[in-house]
Design a protein around this motif. Structure first.
Motif, mmCIF file in Angstrom:
data_model
loop_
_atom_site.group_PDB
_atom_site.id
_atom_site.type_symbol
_atom_site.label_atom_id
_atom_site.label_comp_id
_atom_site.label_asym_id
_atom_site.label_seq_id
_atom_site.Cartn_x
_atom_site.Cartn_y
_atom_site.Cartn_z
ATOM 1 N N LEU A 1 0.805 -1.219 0.000
ATOM 2 C CA LEU A 1 0.000 0.000 0.000
ATOM 3 C C LEU A 1 0.840 1.271 0.000
ATOM 4 N N THR A 2 2.147 1.133 0.210
ATOM 5 C CA THR A 2 3.009 2.321 0.236
ATOM 6 C C THR A 2 3.072 3.020 -1.123
ATOM 7 N N LYS A 3 2.683 2.332 -2.180
ATOM 8 C CA LYS A 3 2.690 2.961 -3.511
ATOM 9 C C LYS A 3 1.659 4.095 -3.592
ATOM 10 N N PHE A 4 0.725 4.115 -2.634
ATOM 11 C CA PHE A 4 -0.288 5.178 -2.601
ATOM 12 C C PHE A 4 0.139 6.351 -1.719
ATOM 13 N N TYR A 5 1.409 6.361 -1.299
ATOM 14 C CA TYR A 5 1.872 7.378 -0.345
ATOM 15 C C TYR A 5 1.594 8.804 -0.845
ATOM 16 N N GLY A 6 1.984 9.087 -2.098
ATOM 17 C CA GLY A 6 1.806 10.432 -2.651
ATOM 18 C C GLY A 6 0.342 10.832 -2.717
ATOM 19 N N GLN A 7 -0.506 9.932 -3.244
ATOM 20 C CA GLN A 7 -1.943 10.221 -3.344
ATOM 21 C C GLN A 7 -2.561 10.396 -1.966
ATOM 22 N N LEU A 8 -2.094 9.586 -1.021
ATOM 23 C CA LEU A 8 -2.633 9.644 0.341
ATOM 24 C C LEU A 8 -2.251 10.956 1.018
ATOM 25 N N CYS B 1 -5.954 2.063 17.039
ATOM 26 C CA CYS B 1 -7.416 2.113 16.912
ATOM 27 C C CYS B 1 -7.941 0.837 16.273
ATOM 28 N N GLY B 2 -7.142 0.276 15.389
ATOM 29 C CA GLY B 2 -7.559 -0.947 14.736
ATOM 30 C C GLY B 2 -6.732 -1.254 13.504
ATOM 31 N N LYS B 3 -6.831 -2.495 13.080
ATOM 32 C CA LYS B 3 -6.186 -2.941 11.847
ATOM 33 C C LYS B 3 -7.285 -3.104 10.809
ATOM 34 N N TYR B 4 -7.084 -2.499 9.652
ATOM 35 C CA TYR B 4 -8.135 -2.451 8.645
ATOM 36 C C TYR B 4 -7.647 -3.046 7.333
ATOM 37 N N VAL B 5 -8.596 -3.452 6.508
ATOM 38 C CA VAL B 5 -8.276 -4.070 5.214
ATOM 39 C C VAL B 5 -8.927 -3.265 4.096
ATOM 40 N N VAL B 6 -8.137 -2.926 3.095
ATOM 41 C CA VAL B 6 -8.658 -2.231 1.920
ATOM 42 C C VAL B 6 -9.471 -3.214 1.091
ATOM 43 N N LYS B 7 -10.728 -2.864 0.827
ATOM 44 C CA LYS B 7 -11.611 -3.766 0.080
ATOM 45 C C LYS B 7 -11.351 -3.715 -1.418
ATOM 46 N N ASP B 8 -11.077 -2.526 -1.914
ATOM 47 C CA ASP B 8 -10.859 -2.337 -3.354
ATOM 48 C C ASP B 8 -9.630 -1.450 -3.545
ATOM 49 N N LYS B 9 -8.568 -2.007 -4.122
ATOM 50 C CA LYS B 9 -7.320 -1.243 -4.278
ATOM 51 C C LYS B 9 -7.492 -0.009 -5.159
ATOM 52 N N LYS B 10 -8.467 -0.049 -6.070
ATOM 53 C CA LYS B 10 -8.701 1.116 -6.926
ATOM 54 C C LYS B 10 -9.195 2.304 -6.099
ATOM 55 N N ASN B 11 -9.865 2.003 -5.000
ATOM 56 C CA ASN B 11 -10.396 3.059 -4.129
ATOM 57 C C ASN B 11 -9.701 3.055 -2.770
ATOM 58 N N ALA B 12 -8.452 2.567 -2.755
ATOM 59 C CA ALA B 12 -7.727 2.411 -1.491
ATOM 60 C C ALA B 12 -7.583 3.731 -0.748
ATOM 61 N N VAL B 13 -7.181 4.773 -1.462
ATOM 62 C CA VAL B 13 -6.965 6.083 -0.828
ATOM 63 C C VAL B 13 -8.271 6.609 -0.251
ATOM 64 N N GLU B 14 -9.346 6.501 -1.007
ATOM 65 C CA GLU B 14 -10.646 6.985 -0.545
ATOM 66 C C GLU B 14 -11.104 6.231 0.702
ATOM 67 N N GLU B 15 -10.890 4.912 0.710
ATOM 68 C CA GLU B 15 -11.285 4.100 1.868
ATOM 69 C C GLU B 15 -10.509 4.515 3.115
ATOM 70 N N ILE B 16 -9.205 4.698 2.962
ATOM 71 C CA ILE B 16 -8.361 5.072 4.101
ATOM 72 C C ILE B 16 -8.749 6.451 4.624
ATOM 73 N N ILE B 17 -8.958 7.411 3.715
ATOM 74 C CA ILE B 17 -9.315 8.773 4.114
ATOM 75 C C ILE B 17 -10.660 8.798 4.829
ATOM 76 N N ASN B 18 -11.635 8.069 4.307
ATOM 77 C CA ASN B 18 -12.947 8.013 4.954
ATOM 78 C C ASN B 18 -12.844 7.435 6.354
ATOM 79 N N ASN B 19 -11.966 6.447 6.514
ATOM 80 C CA ASN B 19 -11.765 5.827 7.817
ATOM 81 C C ASN B 19 -11.112 6.813 8.793
ATOM 82 N N ILE B 20 -10.108 7.548 8.306
ATOM 83 C CA ILE B 20 -9.440 8.560 9.151
ATOM 84 C C ILE B 20 -10.437 9.631 9.573
#
Length: 246
Positions: free
Chosen positions: A88-95, A139-158
């Motif tokens: 998931l580190t490949k999404f660092y810039g987008q994140l 807070c918890g360990k989470y799993v990205v459901k869809d890698k295409k929307n990985a950044v959006e999922e992480i941001i929504n969770n934050i």
């Protein structure tokens, strides 16, 4: 007398040569073209100036949202931290960009400035896993459901966690900053004396957890000044205050 009339008649009957007419049309057409080009350039300049102003505004907000004292706190801990798996580190810039947008959104919509959010790597996590920490507490360990929307999922969770755990992020020092921004210093002083920082903090936390903005601090202060004369109970004040802010 006849000669004068004859000369006038000759003068009125003189035709403009065709090549002069063509030149006149050419000048008119060229003038129109020049005005069109100038108009287009002026429009582009205005658009560029608008973009530049937006950039300057965003840079000012960025400097506030990512101040050095928030980012480099030697004796403190990371208020919010994200650990990404190696994949998931490949999404660092987008994140990073998305986190900045989230901070802007939070400050604009809620008046709640999120602290610096650190992104780290944890090679022991599975491919789609990531962790979120608040003040070094998991807070918890989470799993990205869809890698295409990985950044959006992480941001929504934050975004969700930053509200759920707001009491661990929003401290007395943030209340003091809000009080400093109240225009009516007498009201600010009364609130600090009558309610105190702890009670005010609980009130602001209650508003944020209800997704109610604390941005209009002057209006909130006037309402609090009124209701604090009736009660100092956090629950009672919130019941009175929320309808005024919705």
């Amino acid at each position: 007398m006849r000669n004068i009339c004859y000369n006038k008649q000759i003068m009125t009957n003189i035709d403009i040569p065709y090549y002069c007419t063509d030149d006149l049309y050419a000048v008119i057409i060229m003038s129109i073209c020049i005005f069109c080009i100038m108009g287009i350039k002026m429009y582009k300049i205005k658009q560029e100036n608008k973009k530049l102003q937006e950039l300057c505004t965003n840079m000012k907000k960025y400097s506030i949202l990512n101040s050095s004292d928030e980012k480099f706190n030697y004796f403190g801990v990371d208020v919010i931290k994200i650990s990404l798996s190696d994949k998931l580190t490949k999404f660092y810039g987008q994140l990073s960009d998305a986190i900045f947008e989230l901070k802007l959104k939070s400050s604009e919509n809620l008046g709640y400035v999120l602290p610096y959010i650190r992104i780290t790597e944890n090679r022991y996590l599975d491919n789609k896993e990531y962790e979120i920490f608040i003040r070094d507490k998991l807070c918890g360990k989470y799993v990205v459901k869809d890698k295409k929307n990985a950044v959006e999922e992480i941001i929504n969770n934050i975004e969700s966690i930053s509200i759920d755990k707001v009491e661990k992020i929003f401290l007395d020092k943030h209340v003091e900053k809000l009080l400093e921004n109240i225009a009516n210093k007498r009201v600010s002083s009364r609130l600090k004396n009558v309610l105190g920082l702890d009670t005010l903090r609980e009130i602001f936390i209650g508003l944020l957890k209800s997704s109610i903005s604390i941005k209009d601090i002057d209006h909130i202060a006037e309402c609090l000044d009124l209701y604090s004369r009736q009660t100092t109970s956090v629950d009672q004040i919130l019941i009175l205050l929320k309808p005024d802010l919705k």
